[in-house]
Design a protein around this motif. Structure first.
Motif, PDB file in Angstrom:
ATOM      1  N   GLU A  78      44.783 -89.509 -34.748  1.00 25.91           N
ATOM      2  CA  GLU A  78      45.574 -89.582 -35.975  1.00 25.91           C
ATOM      3  C   GLU A  78      44.926 -90.514 -36.998  1.00 25.91           C
ATOM      4  O   GLU A  78      44.933 -90.240 -38.207  1.00 25.91           O
ATOM      5  CB  GLU A  78      46.996 -90.040 -35.660  1.00 25.91           C
ATOM      6  N   VAL A  79      44.336 -91.603 -36.527  1.00 31.11           N
ATOM      7  CA  VAL A  79      43.641 -92.539 -37.418  1.00 31.11           C
ATOM      8  C   VAL A  79      42.438 -91.849 -38.057  1.00 31.11           C
ATOM      9  O   VAL A  79      42.247 -91.915 -39.282  1.00 31.11           O
ATOM     10  CB  VAL A  79      43.219 -93.814 -36.661  1.00 31.11           C
ATOM     11  N   ILE A  80      41.644 -91.175 -37.256  1.00 34.82           N
ATOM     12  CA  ILE A  80      40.473 -90.466 -37.794  1.00 34.82           C
ATOM     13  C   ILE A  80      40.902 -89.400 -38.794  1.00 34.82           C
ATOM     14  O   ILE A  80      40.285 -89.252 -39.856  1.00 34.82           O
ATOM     15  CB  ILE A  80      39.617 -89.880 -36.657  1.00 34.82           C
ATOM     16  N   ALA A  81      41.968 -88.674 -38.494  1.00 39.66           N
ATOM     17  CA  ALA A  81      42.464 -87.645 -39.426  1.00 39.66           C
ATOM     18  C   ALA A  81      42.882 -88.274 -40.751  1.00 39.66           C
ATOM     19  O   ALA A  81      42.612 -87.714 -41.826  1.00 39.66           O
ATOM     20  CB  ALA A  81      43.624 -86.881 -38.794  1.00 39.66           C
ATOM     21  N   LEU A  82      43.521 -89.442 -40.715  1.00 37.66           N
ATOM     22  CA  LEU A  82      43.901 -90.138 -41.951  1.00 37.66           C
ATOM     23  C   LEU A  82      42.649 -90.527 -42.737  1.00 37.66           C
ATOM     24  O   LEU A  82      42.583 -90.313 -43.952  1.00 37.66           O
ATOM     25  CB  LEU A  82      44.743 -91.377 -41.637  1.00 37.66           C
ATOM     26  N   TRP A  83      41.646 -91.083 -42.060  1.00 35.95           N
ATOM     27  CA  TRP A  83      40.411 -91.477 -42.737  1.00 35.95           C
ATOM     28  C   TRP A  83      39.745 -90.274 -43.386  1.00 35.95           C
ATOM     29  O   TRP A  83      39.220 -90.374 -44.494  1.00 35.95           O
ATOM     30  CB  TRP A  83      39.464 -92.149 -41.762  1.00 35.95           C
ATOM     31  N   GLN A  84      39.794 -89.135 -42.716  1.00 31.01           N
ATOM     32  CA  GLN A  84      39.208 -87.921 -43.292  1.00 31.01           C
ATOM     33  C   GLN A  84      40.006 -87.464 -44.512  1.00 31.01           C
ATOM     34  O   GLN A  84      39.404 -87.115 -45.537  1.00 31.01           O
ATOM     35  CB  GLN A  84      39.125 -86.824 -42.233  1.00 31.01           C
ATOM     36  N   ARG A  85      41.337 -87.481 -44.442  1.00 30.40           N
ATOM     37  CA  ARG A  85      42.171 -87.101 -45.597  1.00 30.40           C
ATOM     38  C   ARG A  85      41.909 -88.012 -46.792  1.00 30.40           C
ATOM     39  O   ARG A  85      42.005 -87.582 -47.938  1.00 30.40           O
ATOM     40  CB  ARG A  85      43.657 -87.158 -45.236  1.00 30.40           C
TER      41      ARG A  85
END
Length: 148
Positions: free
Chosen positions: A19-26
């Motif tokens: 979820e953290v990586i997905a936020l960084w990508q967004r």
């Protein structure tokens, strides 16, 4: 744990990593030459760094990777979900990163911001950060060509 009205901030757990990586990508924080999962693993492998997450309920909406070299503190991957901007969550996650560093006796926090990222520069100026006259030099130790 530190919290503001509805934002609860604490270090991440293993289950939070995707979820953290997905936020960084967004938020456009990842780059092809940096593996965010490896950055998280390295930060969490010792006592000098951690990844903080701000949550609303179970959803991670803000992050900061904070660490120090024994002299200066650094913050990376400071992110607020685009759907939650303007709620002072950026200020809250940075306040918590600063407190994390102060708790370890670190008196100065440094940030790297790309020169053309004017909104982010303005954000940090609002938090009391000043731009310093420094040149950043980099070298890939595995022989890769320099990256932007």
């Amino acid at each position: 744990m530190t919290s503001t009205e509805t934002l609860a901030i604490a270090p991440i757990a293993d289950a939070d990593i995707p979820e953290v990586i997905a936020l960084w990508q967004r938020c456009g924080l990842t780059r092809p030459w940096n593996d965010p999962g490896a950055d998280i693993t390295l930060a969490r492998s010792g006592a000098n760094a951690d990844v903080l997450a701000g949550r609303i309920g179970d959803a991670i909406v803000a992050t900061a990777l904070v660490g120090h070299d024994g002299h200066r503190g650094w913050a990376y991957y400071v992110a607020v979900d685009p759907n939650h901007r303007g709620k002072r969550f950026g200020r809250a996650i940075m306040d918590t990163a600063e407190a994390w560093l102060r708790g370890r006796g670190i008196e100065k926090l440094m940030l790297l911001v790309r020169g053309d990222n004017l909104p982010v520069k303005a954000f940090y100026q609002q938090l009391g950060y000043g731009e310093q006259d420094r040149a950043v030099f980099a070298k890939w130790l595995d022989g890769r060509e320099p990256t932007p």
